[in-house]
Design a protein around this motif. Structure first.
Motif, PDB file in Angstrom:
ATOM      1  N   GLN A 188       0.800  -1.231   0.000  1.00 57.75           N
ATOM      2  CA  GLN A 188       0.000   0.000   0.000  1.00 57.75           C
ATOM      3  C   GLN A 188       0.828   1.275   0.000  1.00 57.75           C
ATOM      4  O   GLN A 188       0.265   2.369   0.075  1.00 57.75           O
ATOM      5  N   GLN A 215     -14.903  -3.720  -5.996  1.00 54.86           N
ATOM      6  CA  GLN A 215     -14.162  -2.964  -4.986  1.00 54.86           C
ATOM      7  C   GLN A 215     -14.999  -1.786  -4.521  1.00 54.86           C
ATOM      8  O   GLN A 215     -15.672  -1.145  -5.343  1.00 54.86           O
ATOM      9  N   SER A 240     -14.046   1.110  -3.901  1.00 50.89           N
ATOM     10  CA  SER A 240     -13.598   2.367  -4.541  1.00 50.89           C
ATOM     11  C   SER A 240     -14.130   2.499  -5.966  1.00 50.89           C
ATOM     12  O   SER A 240     -14.154   3.590  -6.525  1.00 50.89           O
ATOM     13  N   GLU A 241     -14.550   1.391  -6.560  1.00 55.34           N
ATOM     14  CA  GLU A 241     -15.082   1.429  -7.937  1.00 55.34           C
ATOM     15  C   GLU A 241     -16.238   0.449  -8.041  1.00 55.34           C
ATOM     16  O   GLU A 241     -16.252  -0.436  -8.894  1.00 55.34           O
ATOM     17  N   SER A 242     -17.214   0.629  -7.169  1.00 58.05           N
ATOM     18  CA  SER A 242     -18.249  -0.400  -7.045  1.00 58.05           C
ATOM     19  C   SER A 242     -19.252  -0.344  -8.191  1.00 58.05           C
ATOM     20  O   SER A 242     -19.477   0.702  -8.807  1.00 58.05           O
ATOM     21  N   THR A 254     -19.832  -5.695  -2.089  1.00 58.16           N
ATOM     22  CA  THR A 254     -18.556  -5.009  -1.919  1.00 58.16           C
ATOM     23  C   THR A 254     -18.132  -5.114  -0.464  1.00 58.16           C
ATOM     24  O   THR A 254     -18.823  -5.741   0.347  1.00 58.16           O
ATOM     25  N   VAL A 267     -16.264  -3.129   2.907  1.00 57.14           N
ATOM     26  CA  VAL A 267     -15.689  -1.983   3.623  1.00 57.14           C
ATOM     27  C   VAL A 267     -14.905  -2.537   4.816  1.00 57.14           C
ATOM     28  O   VAL A 267     -15.475  -3.003   5.786  1.00 57.14           O
ATOM     29  N   TYR A 299     -12.609   3.377   5.018  1.00 56.93           N
ATOM     30  CA  TYR A 299     -13.288   3.304   3.725  1.00 56.93           C
ATOM     31  C   TYR A 299     -14.765   3.686   3.829  1.00 56.93           C
ATOM     32  O   TYR A 299     -15.518   3.573   2.862  1.00 56.93           O
ATOM     33  N   HIS A 356     -16.308   6.433   3.892  1.00 57.73           N
ATOM     34  CA  HIS A 356     -16.810   7.541   3.067  1.00 57.73           C
ATOM     35  C   HIS A 356     -17.311   7.063   1.698  1.00 57.73           C
ATOM     36  O   HIS A 356     -18.044   7.766   1.017  1.00 57.73           O
ATOM     37  N   TYR A 357     -16.891   5.869   1.275  1.00 53.57           N
ATOM     38  CA  TYR A 357     -17.377   5.344  -0.005  1.00 53.57           C
ATOM     39  C   TYR A 357     -18.847   4.912   0.061  1.00 53.57           C
ATOM     40  O   TYR A 357     -19.507   4.778  -0.971  1.00 53.57           O
ATOM     41  N   THR A 406     -21.745   4.424  -3.042  1.00 48.62           N
ATOM     42  CA  THR A 406     -21.569   3.123  -3.666  1.00 48.62           C
ATOM     43  C   THR A 406     -22.768   2.731  -4.522  1.00 48.62           C
ATOM     44  O   THR A 406     -23.916   3.061  -4.218  1.00 48.62           O
TER      45      THR A 406
END
Lengths: 350, 350, 350
Positions: free
Chosen positions: A284, B33, B35-37, B43, B45, B50, B52-53, B57
């Motif tokens: 990471q 993911q 971040s790109e759901s 998905t 978390v 994480y 805030h996603y 989502t």
């Protein structure tokens, strides 16, 4: 090739040399090293360090940096010379005019196994015993050497070259003008296991590896696919031999990773990053644009854009150089401290 | 798959989630993911980092740790959620339900070369151009991908998978449910040479490599056989890419060796040992059960069970962290000592 | 084999043991490790550390160093014994009498692809699916295992052995009696790129790799060819697994490079150099005859002949051992300096 033709060809390619001199009709048949130069060749003197070779060279033309002393030395020998802003780049262009690696044999070898639904571009070459599985798309001019294996659903861009015995795993997307060297493995499963009381449980790796245009991957290097999403290598990034790139890494454009570099999972590199040999980067971590890590550095945290780092754990190169200097005198330093302690003890006892 | 079916399947497998919520008839088609759901996916978390996603989502169901705040955030979006003691393990199980890697084509490819005396279990698959030499025994469900080479007298256990272009040398014994990734070489000659006045004399390597059940060996890794006896890898140990295991090593069960680790000859590891990337272990060293070495450690002596070591030569991680902190201030420390010396000198001179 | 025949054979080969004892008609069928010895075998006690095994051994004959105590212990068990100036070398010779690796099948396999102009010596063996391209010359007794790929214009010396799935690139010259292990890649393009404003421009690599007689190259190791001239490995040098040798390196005779060593471009090594595991050597560095670098060393400058170096950056091993000892007490040293500062401050304040 006549010297005059060489100058014309370079100029026509837009790589006009800044200057040249000598007889235009010199006959040039190849290149040679300045330390072992041969007749009828172009050779290269990188700088003053190699100037002593000029007096004895058998070469006809010398690529030199823009340097009056070197130019005079070459002219004194009656040799041709040629220079440019980047003489190294000039030399690379001349070398490319005289030498190209063996292309693969054209066409599809009778022993290659190509699945019926493979989409073949124009002029694809596939070598002996190569195996191309179902759902693969090969662009125009793709060259696949002997014994390469391509798993299903892979896409290979135009003019990309796959050397012998490399393996491209399922769903990988290789851009145009990439070179995958012998034994490299692209798109195999990332090292994803969850610890449990009953041992490691595999996290399936359903993602894929994407190489943008112009990427090179060295011999026996490995680039793994992630559980989800992509491992991505940006355009024109060059990767040397025996490099490991873990699952889910994202590498920018125009980076250079030297031999035996290792990136753990989820590492991100900006553009123009240079990692020297045997550098390791932990899970990471992020390395900013244009950063440089010297050989064997071990990077755990983040590295700012433009930084130069060294050591393990990596710190600013300037600080590291000073710390190393003291490290090499640690036994003296230790003695000095012990002596100071004794002196103060004596003072107290008085 | 409906969300309700997912819950039932997980429960039936004995991986009962600790809790879940949301509409049972949500239609789930895969994973993505955070971040790109993607719509219609599950998905994950991992924690508050994480969270805030969640507000944005597109996924339908979120795997979360047991955490009231995260659960509330997910419910506020009208999403389904699911949790377990180990959400990461839960996610691995769900991923395994939706995705499995491409199996090899069934049967023995017409171009595979299989010696007449090879013993074949039920349902063995052998890919194009693979070569299986004399005296080999392949268990039920063994899958050998394209261009694999198996030397004589090898035994491969049930359901073991050999990826493209790996090589298994003579007399190796691979247990059941192993995975050998592309380009790995198992059982080649150990690096055994005796120095003499006339140069190095080869010590023949008459031993063999034994992998117990469930071992995985990463791409282009190498495990050498010894002069006598065995190199042995214990059950369920996982080995990443480009790892070297020298002749005569004995590795316990459930270990994990990250990429580019190197073990010299005769190294012994207990069970549950974790070696991070680029760790090196010197000849004959022993590492006890459950020990951990952080990345790039260089281990010369023995490491006690349960120890965490770092650095080169490796020392206790806690001590190493403190030593590193001082190392990074060595230039200051050096100046401080010089100043102390000057002060004392001045005192003496007064 | 009778014990007496073994003694005769060793003597006839010029490897006369210094001494032996025991019943000449002992029946010997192989060798075994002293820790797990088997009946009718020769075993090896390297020194007093292993002497406790003698009382329980099932072996018939023990190779020992010249040591009266060990000899007495062996004789007390009624066992045969044998010794020599180098007992390890003696053991290697005995092992070679009882064990030889599987030779390749004789002849050229029907599935091998051999270009029409390949020059074949006497008794060449070429395995299944091997590919030998145009202009290649193979000496007498060359053995090429399955799935090897040889690019054009390569020369392979007499009796050289190429293991499965290795790749030899264009123009490489392999001497006689070399061994190239599985997955090794010889003669691929060096990592040569010129940085420009438009990214990396490839420097073509028109040179070649030359291996002198008796060189061994380990599994998945890579040796690159240079832009011009040669990368050369001297006679009888032994290279372990996963080693990288950059373009334009020159390595002397009788060197040993352990696993995962990496040499950058243009490195030169003298004769009899030993580099332990994971050593890295930077561009253009020179290492003198007989020098030794301990594992994980990072070498930037030049190393004198006969030197022993360690650490990163590498320094004299003796200095490094002392520096390491202080490093491991850096937190104490730091405290001591702080305390000295406080004491002097207090003095000033009084």
């Amino acid at each position: 090739m006549k010297f005059s033709s060489l100058i014309e060809t370079l100029s026509a390619q837009g790589h006009a040399p800044l200057g040249w001199g000598g007889a235009p009709d010199l006959d040039l048949q190849g290149l040679s090293q300045i330390s072992e130069s041969l007749p009828h060749t172009v050779t290269y003197v990188e700088g003053p360090k190699y100037a002593h070779y000029i007096a004895e060279t058998q070469a006809s033309v010398v690529v030199i940096p823009s340097d009056a002393t070197l130019q005079a030395a070459v002219e004194a020998q009656g040799l041709g010379w040629i220079t440019a802003q980047s003489p190294r780049l000039l030399f690379a262009h001349i070398l490319g005019l005289f030498y190209q690696p063996f292309p693969g044999d054209p066409g599809i070898h009778a022993t290659a196994i190509v699945a019926p639904d493979v989409v073949l571009g124009e002029g694809v070459a596939i070598g002996a015993h190569a195996v191309v599985q179902g759902g693969v798309t090969l662009g125009d001019g793709v060259c696949i050497q002997a014994n390469v294996v391509i798993y299903p659903q892979v896409t290979v861009g135009d003019r990309t070259l796959l050397h012998a015995n490399c393996v491209i795993h399922e769903r990988s997307q290789l851009g145009s003008d990439c070179v995958i060297h012998s034994g490299a493995v692209i798109g195999a499963e990332g090292f994803g296991f969850v610890p449990t009381g009953q041992g490691w449980v595999k996290m399936q790796q359903s993602g894929r590896v994407v190489l943008d245009a112009g990427v090179e991957v060295g011999c026996n290097s490995t680039i793994d696919r992630p559980a989800l999403g992509e491992t991505r290598i940006g355009a024109n990034t060059k990767i040397d031999n025996l490099v490991h790139i873990g699952h889910g890494c994202t590498i920018g454009r125009n980076c250079a990773l030297a031999a035996q570099v290792g990136l753990a999972g989820g590492v991100t590199l900006g553009d123009h990053v240079i990692l020297a040999g045997q550098v390791g980067v932990a899970n990471q971590a992020h390395i900013g644009d244009g950063a440089i890590a010297s050989s064997k550095s071990g990077i755990h945290g983040n590295v700012e854009a433009g930084a130069v780092v060294s050591g393990y754990p990596a710190i600013a190169n300037r600080l590291w150089l000073k710390a190393v200097a003291v490290y090499n005198r640690l036994p003296e330093l230790h003695k000095a401290v012990k002596q100071l302690e004794r002196q103060l003890e004596r003072q107290r006892d008085q």
